[in-house]
Design an enzyme around this catalytic site. Structure first.
Site, PDB file in Angstrom:
ATOM      1  N   TYR A  26       0.788  -1.234   0.000  1.00  0.00           N
ATOM      2  CA  TYR A  26       0.000   0.000   0.000  1.00  0.00           C
ATOM      3  C   TYR A  26       0.819   1.282   0.000  1.00  0.00           C
ATOM      4  O   TYR A  26       0.272   2.355  -0.263  1.00  0.00           O
ATOM      5  CB  TYR A  26      -0.979  -0.021   1.180  1.00  0.00           C
ATOM      6  N   PHE A  33     -10.990  -3.574  10.830  1.00  0.00           N
ATOM      7  CA  PHE A  33     -12.112  -3.700   9.896  1.00  0.00           C
ATOM      8  C   PHE A  33     -11.619  -4.319   8.604  1.00  0.00           C
ATOM      9  O   PHE A  33     -10.426  -4.421   8.361  1.00  0.00           O
ATOM     10  CB  PHE A  33     -12.743  -2.347   9.626  1.00  0.00           C
TER      11      PHE A  33
END
Length: 398
Positions: free
Chosen positions: A121, A398
């Site tokens: 990322y 999450f």
């Protein structure tokens, strides 16, 4: 080979996206029964090649607490995956570029995610902005200091009721620690459907005015009565006051037939060990990256956090994906503005994301060559400006 990215709406497409994500992650369990309504409408993207769904990325509308306590508009990015048969074909790049455009159009100034791999990322502008610790508390050595202040009562809540009460407590509490994020209803539903069994749930504070809660489960129940290290794992602990924190810790210490309490997610600078006469009662089992943060609107994000009093610093930010962020910013305690003056420090947007919450310092990134100093003393001044009293921590996965 063209990659087409669009928004998924229909139940069939959303279920297909969920199954695709699990196929990409390999080690995740199947989707839980009745797994509809776990995605926020309009925020699931799909990537197709020749009409076939081969990748997906999702996000939730949220807020993020930044240094100083302000809540900024934030996208919680999750469920990013590409089929193993279609990696290295530009699918992930198309998905994340499209998602960043969507996030920007919504006016969200930052995005965060939890990364399954550490090498992906950064090239999309995300930097490691916070970490979490896994702590082991050994009850046999854990005697609270006499100086530890008193706390309030803790009560058990039936799990079925807790999944209604906990979201209310979290939504109404003054969540103000740096790195905390919102927990939308979709998040709570997914956690409920994937929670370990059996699960025990407790709250701190009077009924109707609770200020904290905890959720925990036992490990290896088949051998519970013969085990030499009976362990409970704290899956979630939220304390919005010091009294709530102490009360929940006291409760965990009072659970009989337990030798070890493992805190799955705790702040790196958690005060837990300082509560005990023998600080070795608390051991650090590991420290791992938590929040990967991407500044979507650099000026807006920099302007929302607070800074210490120090001499101003002119920072040049490089952002190859969202080029409107590239430029020079004069940062001081009073304001952040774009300028044309010569840069005193240069950093890319991923590096700035790592520094933004206070989880890393300018000096650390300069040592790695990720920050370039053009004026002697600028890195030191920037570290003074960006210094925070505590390490950032989210506590929400999450």
């Amino acid at each position: 080979m063209a990659v087409d990215v669009d928004t998924l709406y229909g139940d069939d497409d959303l279920h297909a996206a969920g199954a695709l994500f699990r196929a990409a992650m390999v080690g995740l369990p199947p989707l839980p029964p009745h797994s509809d309504h776990l995605s926020e409408p309009g925020r699931t993207l799909g990537a197709r090649i020749d009409g076939r769904l081969v990748g997906t990325a999702e996000s939730y509308t949220s807020w993020l607490v930044v240094p100083g306590g302000a809540r900024v508009a934030h996208a919680a990015v999750t469920h990013v995956g590409v089929l193993p048969t279609h990696t290295r074909r530009g699918v992930l790049t198309a998905l994340l570029r499209g998602q960043l455009d969507d996030i920007a159009e919504r006016g969200e100034v930052v995005a965060t995610l939890r990364a399954s791999e550490g090498s992906i990322y950064e090239r999309f502008g995300y930097g490691v902005a916070s970490s979490f610790a896994r702590l082991d508390l050994y009850r046999g050595r854990a005697r609270l200091r006499d100086t530890v202040p008193p706390s309030g009562a803790v009560r058990f809540v039936e799990p079925a009721d807790a999944w209604k009460l906990f979201p209310q407590i979290y939504a109404s509490a003054a969540i103000s620690w740096t790195g905390a994020i919102d927990r939308p209803g979709y998040w709570w539903k997914l956690k409920q459907r994937t929670a370990a069994e059996p699960t025990y749930t407790v709250t701190h504070g009077p009924v109707g005015a609770e200020d904290g809660f905890a959720r925990y489960h036992p490990v290896d129940t088949a051998n519970w009565f013969t085990s030499r290290e009976r362990t409970i794992v704290v899956d979630d602990l939220v304390a919005t006051t010091p009294q709530a924190y102490l009360g929940l810790i006291r409760h965990l210490l009072s659970v009989d037939l337990v030798d070890k309490v493992t805190f799955a997610f705790a702040p790196v600078d958690a005060p837990l060990r300082h509560l005990f006469t023998d600080e070795r009662a608390v051991g650090v089992a590991g420290v791992h990256d938590e929040t990967w943060l991407r500044l979507v609107d650099v000026l807006a994000a920099l302007a929302r956090r607070t800074y210490r009093d120090a001499s101003p610093v002119i920072v040049e930010v490089e952002d190859t994906l969202r080029t409107t962020n590239s430029g020079r910013y004069r940062i001081c305690a009073g304001e952040v503005v774009r300028v044309e003056a010569p840069a005193e420090i240069t950093v890319d947007v991923a590096g700035l994301g790592a520094i933004y919450l206070g989880g890393s310092t300018w000096r650390q990134l300069a040592l790695a060559g990720r920050v370039v100093e053009h004026r002697a003393g600028a890195v030191e001044a920037a570290d003074t400006l960006f210094a925070t009293p505590t390490m950032p921590f989210s506590g929400t996965f999450f």
